[in-house]
Design a protein around this motif. Structure first.
Motif, PDB file in Angstrom:
ATOM      1  N   PHE A  42      52.208   1.203   1.774  1.00  0.00           N
ATOM      2  CA  PHE A  42      53.619   1.083   3.048  1.00  0.00           C
ATOM      3  C   PHE A  42      54.113   0.110   3.089  1.00  0.00           C
ATOM      4  N   PHE A  43      55.257   0.467   2.664  1.00  0.00           N
ATOM      5  CA  PHE A  43      56.416  -0.941   3.147  1.00  0.00           C
ATOM      6  C   PHE A  43      57.569  -0.699   4.344  1.00  0.00           C
ATOM      7  N   ILE A  44      58.429  -1.784   4.964  1.00  0.00           N
ATOM      8  CA  ILE A  44      59.797  -1.863   5.230  1.00  0.00           C
ATOM      9  C   ILE A  44      60.500  -1.739   4.830  1.00  0.00           C
ATOM     10  N   ASP A  45      61.382  -1.140   4.923  1.00  0.00           N
ATOM     11  CA  ASP A  45      62.638  -0.693   4.020  1.00  0.00           C
ATOM     12  C   ASP A  45      63.169  -1.646   4.979  1.00  0.00           C
ATOM     13  N   LYS A  46      64.351  -2.935   4.159  1.00  0.00           N
ATOM     14  CA  LYS A  46      64.758  -3.705   4.658  1.00  0.00           C
ATOM     15  C   LYS A  46      65.937  -3.508   5.466  1.00  0.00           C
ATOM     16  N   THR A  47      66.107  -2.662   5.094  1.00  0.00           N
ATOM     17  CA  THR A  47      67.900  -2.085   5.998  1.00  0.00           C
ATOM     18  C   THR A  47      68.324  -1.447   6.915  1.00  0.00           C
ATOM     19  N   THR A  48      67.077  -0.648   6.614  1.00  0.00           N
ATOM     20  CA  THR A  48      67.132   0.456   8.002  1.00  0.00           C
ATOM     21  C   THR A  48      65.629   0.322   8.362  1.00  0.00           C
ATOM     22  N   LYS A  49      64.802  -0.493   8.066  1.00  0.00           N
ATOM     23  CA  LYS A  49      63.920  -0.882   9.463  1.00  0.00           C
ATOM     24  C   LYS A  49      62.559   0.251   9.062  1.00  0.00           C
ATOM     25  N   GLU A  50      62.706   1.660   8.282  1.00  0.00           N
ATOM     26  CA  GLU A  50      61.982   2.407   8.163  1.00  0.00           C
ATOM     27  C   GLU A  50      59.837   1.603   7.707  1.00  0.00           C
ATOM     28  N   ILE A  51      59.412   2.416   8.177  1.00  0.00           N
ATOM     29  CA  ILE A  51      58.086   2.097   7.962  1.00  0.00           C
ATOM     30  C   ILE A  51      57.982   3.467   6.940  1.00  0.00           C
ATOM     31  N   ARG A  52      57.234   3.404   5.398  1.00  0.00           N
ATOM     32  CA  ARG A  52      56.975   4.264   4.560  1.00  0.00           C
ATOM     33  C   ARG A  52      56.528   4.354   3.673  1.00  0.00           C
ATOM     34  N   GLN A  53      56.012   5.455   2.955  1.00  0.00           N
ATOM     35  CA  GLN A  53      54.502   5.336   1.973  1.00  0.00           C
ATOM     36  C   GLN A  53      55.445   4.715   1.035  1.00  0.00           C
ATOM     37  N   GLU A  54      55.282   4.260  -0.346  1.00  0.00           N
ATOM     38  CA  GLU A  54      55.848   3.249  -1.052  1.00  0.00           C
ATOM     39  C   GLU A  54      56.446   4.052  -2.533  1.00  0.00           C
ATOM     40  N   GLU A  55      54.975   4.938  -2.771  1.00  0.00           N
ATOM     41  CA  GLU A  55      54.748   5.585  -3.495  1.00  0.00           C
ATOM     42  C   GLU A  55      54.821   6.779  -3.300  1.00  0.00           C
ATOM     43  N   ASP A  56      53.756   8.512  -3.440  1.00  0.00           N
ATOM     44  CA  ASP A  56      53.261   9.123  -2.999  1.00  0.00           C
ATOM     45  C   ASP A  56      51.856   9.431  -3.870  1.00  0.00           C
ATOM     46  N   VAL A  57      51.515   8.059  -4.248  1.00  0.00           N
ATOM     47  CA  VAL A  57      49.710   8.841  -4.622  1.00  0.00           C
ATOM     48  C   VAL A  57      49.110   7.877  -4.026  1.00  0.00           C
ATOM     49  N   VAL A  58      48.069   8.440  -3.778  1.00  0.00           N
ATOM     50  CA  VAL A  58      46.558   7.959  -3.333  1.00  0.00           C
ATOM     51  C   VAL A  58      45.339   7.402  -4.129  1.00  0.00           C
ATOM     52  N   TYR A  59      45.296   6.389  -3.925  1.00  0.00           N
ATOM     53  CA  TYR A  59      44.672   5.180  -4.607  1.00  0.00           C
ATOM     54  C   TYR A  59      42.953   5.639  -4.213  1.00  0.00           C
ATOM     55  N   HIS A  60      42.635   5.534  -5.223  1.00  0.00           N
ATOM     56  CA  HIS A  60      41.141   6.148  -5.251  1.00  0.00           C
ATOM     57  C   HIS A  60      40.346   4.946  -5.868  1.00  0.00           C
ATOM     58  N   ASP A  61      40.837   4.072  -6.382  1.00  0.00           N
ATOM     59  CA  ASP A  61      40.196   2.541  -7.101  1.00  0.00           C
ATOM     60  C   ASP A  61      40.765   1.257  -6.403  1.00  0.00           C
ATOM     61  N   LEU A  62      40.005   0.521  -5.652  1.00  0.00           N
ATOM     62  CA  LEU A  62      40.392  -0.283  -5.572  1.00  0.00           C
ATOM     63  C   LEU A  62      40.772  -1.815  -6.418  1.00  0.00           C
ATOM     64  N   ALA A  63      40.486  -1.429  -8.094  1.00  0.00           N
ATOM     65  CA  ALA A  63      41.511  -2.155  -9.103  1.00  0.00           C
ATOM     66  C   ALA A  63      42.351  -1.600  -9.352  1.00  0.00           C
ATOM     67  N   GLU A  64      42.471  -0.283  -9.158  1.00  0.00           N
ATOM     68  CA  GLU A  64      44.098   0.178  -9.504  1.00  0.00           C
ATOM     69  C   GLU A  64      45.440  -0.456  -8.201  1.00  0.00           C
ATOM     70  N   LEU A  65      43.933  -0.146  -7.054  1.00  0.00           N
ATOM     71  CA  LEU A  65      45.313  -0.810  -5.564  1.00  0.00           C
ATOM     72  C   LEU A  65      45.645  -1.870  -5.683  1.00  0.00           C
ATOM     73  N   ALA A  66      44.476  -2.890  -6.211  1.00  0.00           N
ATOM     74  CA  ALA A  66      44.934  -4.014  -6.319  1.00  0.00           C
ATOM     75  C   ALA A  66      46.478  -4.499  -7.235  1.00  0.00           C
ATOM     76  N   GLU A  67      45.980  -4.098  -8.495  1.00  0.00           N
ATOM     77  CA  GLU A  67      47.302  -4.493  -9.292  1.00  0.00           C
ATOM     78  C   GLU A  67      48.509  -3.477  -9.217  1.00  0.00           C
ATOM     79  N   GLU A  68      48.341  -2.429  -7.890  1.00  0.00           N
ATOM     80  CA  GLU A  68      50.039  -2.382  -7.221  1.00  0.00           C
ATOM     81  C   GLU A  68      50.281  -2.606  -6.437  1.00  0.00           C
ATOM     82  N   LEU A  69      49.678  -3.924  -5.637  1.00  0.00           N
ATOM     83  CA  LEU A  69      50.445  -4.293  -4.692  1.00  0.00           C
ATOM     84  C   LEU A  69      50.897  -5.681  -5.497  1.00  0.00           C
ATOM     85  N   PRO A  70      52.767  -5.736  -4.827  1.00  0.00           N
ATOM     86  CA  PRO A  70      53.504  -6.679  -5.799  1.00  0.00           C
ATOM     87  C   PRO A  70      53.290  -8.353  -4.825  1.00  0.00           C
TER      88      PRO A  70
END
Length: 142
Positions: free
Chosen positions: A36-64
């Motif tokens: 999840f991320f926070i939209d800086k303009t609207t301050k809405e907290i929402r899911q970054e992508e419609d993806v559920v990660y089942h692998d921690l290595a893949e999750l780590a790669e997606e973190l900015p």
């Protein structure tokens, strides 16, 4: 209503997703995580992508590299060699050392609101994608 609840928002869709994710992963045999991320303009907290990660290595790669994120994680672990399976539901508070002060404040202000809305049992602070690899050990420790 807390000041955080007035500043930050969740859409009804996001609230519904949070509830379904928490309930749907409570007895899971595989890890499941969403970012999840926070939209800086609207301050809405929402899911970054419609993806559920089942692998921690893949999750780590997606973190900015330079921007914080909230990661909801349900990860099964065997407790202390007893063979009993536990599925803790936690929030990873990803706050890289390289992010700017404005983003740090934005996410710090929403941390407890995200915790309460998502109903996680614990928050684990991490600073780099590499820290994700250590999460199973931290969950076993309690």
């Amino acid at each position: 209503m807390t000041s955080e609840a007035r500043l930050y928002t969740f859409s009804d869709e996001t609230k519904t997703f949070l509830r379904k994710f928490r309930l749907g992963t409570s007895r899971a045999s595989d890890p499941a995580a969403v970012i999840f991320f926070i939209d800086k303009t609207t301050k809405e907290i929402r899911q970054e992508e419609d993806v559920v990660y089942h692998d921690l290595a893949e999750l780590a790669e997606e973190l900015p590299d330079h921007s914080p994120r909230f990661v909801l994680l349900s990860h099964p672990v065997n407790l202390n060699g007893s063979g009993r399976l536990s599925v803790p539901y936690v929030m990873l508070y990803y706050l890289p050392k390289t992010c700017n002060a404005a983003l740090r404040m934005l996410y710090a202000g929403a941390k407890e609101l995200m915790r309460n809305t998502s109903e996680v049992t614990k928050i684990i602070d991490i600073e780099s994608p590499e820290d994700v690899e250590e999460i199973p050990d931290k969950l076993r420790e309690g």
